[in-house]
Design a protein around this motif. Sequence first.
Motif, short mmCIF file in Angstrom:
data_model
loop_
_atom_site.label_atom_id
_atom_site.label_comp_id
_atom_site.label_asym_id
_atom_site.label_seq_id
_atom_site.Cartn_x
_atom_site.Cartn_y
_atom_site.Cartn_z
N ALA A 140 0.28 -1.61 0.01
CA ALA A 140 0.21 0.15 -0.08
C ALA A 140 0.84 1.17 -0.18
N ALA A 141 2.03 1.40 0.73
CA ALA A 141 2.83 2.17 0.75
C ALA A 141 3.07 2.73 -0.27
N ARG A 142 3.93 1.60 -1.12
CA ARG A 142 4.52 1.95 -2.91
C ARG A 142 3.46 2.19 -3.13
N LEU A 143 2.57 2.19 -3.03
CA LEU A 143 0.98 2.21 -3.73
C LEU A 143 0.29 3.33 -4.07
N ILE A 144 0.39 4.45 -3.30
CA ILE A 144 0.26 5.90 -2.92
C ILE A 144 1.15 6.34 -2.43
N ALA A 145 2.17 6.17 -2.80
CA ALA A 145 3.38 7.28 -2.48
C ALA A 145 3.68 7.76 -3.57
N GLY A 146 3.89 9.36 -3.69
CA GLY A 146 3.23 10.67 -4.43
C GLY A 146 1.53 11.05 -4.33
N HIS A 147 1.32 10.60 -3.92
CA HIS A 147 -0.23 10.98 -4.27
C HIS A 147 -0.88 11.32 -2.41
#
Length: 324
Positions: free
Chosen positions: A10-17
Amino acid sequence: MIGVEDVEAAARLIAGHVVRTPTVASPGLSALLGVPVTTKLELLQRTGSFKARGATAKLLTLGEADRAAGVVAVSGGNHAIAVAVMAESLGVKATVVMPKSAPAHAVEIAESAGAKVHLTDTMDGAFALVSRLQADGLSLVHPFDDPVVVAGQGTVGLEFAEDVAAAGGGALTDVLVSVGGGGLIAGVATALHARLPGVRVWGVETEGAEAMSQALAAGGPRQVALSSIVTTLSAPTVAQITYDPVSALVTDVLVVPDADAVQGTLDLAHYGKVWAEPAAGCLLPAARQVRQRVGDGARLGLVLCGGNATTQDVFRWAERFGLR
């Protein structure tokens, strides 16, 4: 139960958002409580609370057809704001349902982000309406009964553990986390126990919003009566997916009066130099209980979950309870 690998994904997915919010030692709160205190300032998150994390994770995992149909969410305030704002940023049409007791500014923010807002008389009625809207074809972004959402909220704990380790100064012994439906504490406890072995995690509720503590007493989730002014913690029940990790990983869930939560908000402003909502303010009276229970060797971590309370709201509550 989700695992730390789900939180890492999840951390990789939402990084930048979403924002990687600051983790800072608080001299003022340390002096107030008499032990070292480190805060995770999730009130500086996009949309003003941790809810942006889980909402973003869920929105990013939807298929194209679900995104085109739109999403629906139920909330006492912060989840509605998060879904509305993050859906707008990702080009997804959002509908949110809130009880009439929800903060007026939460309704205004959701509407200004382009979401369609429905208000119901009660939180139970809000959940019932969402079920009907979901049956009409909208994709549900549940505030806590979803493993993707729980993993997204768990990224708070992942960052907290990483930042504390990087700072060097000694590991946390006890971390306090507010509890509504349990998504935040379930995710945070999962991450913290994986990254900081031996840490104790404590949940905090307000009187009249006791879904998790009553579930623990009864051996499983069940409906509870709601009366707390802290609408952002007022879930009518927890979910099995949040109950299970809390029962396994959380030392205890403490319950504090509404008045103490509001006083905590005032004390966070005075001693901690941050403007928090009572859903975070409740951590301070609970932290005093934890300190008494574990002793002088405690090194406390506070997850300040949100700051979406207006000054007018807090001062009105303070007057109601005779606080200064």
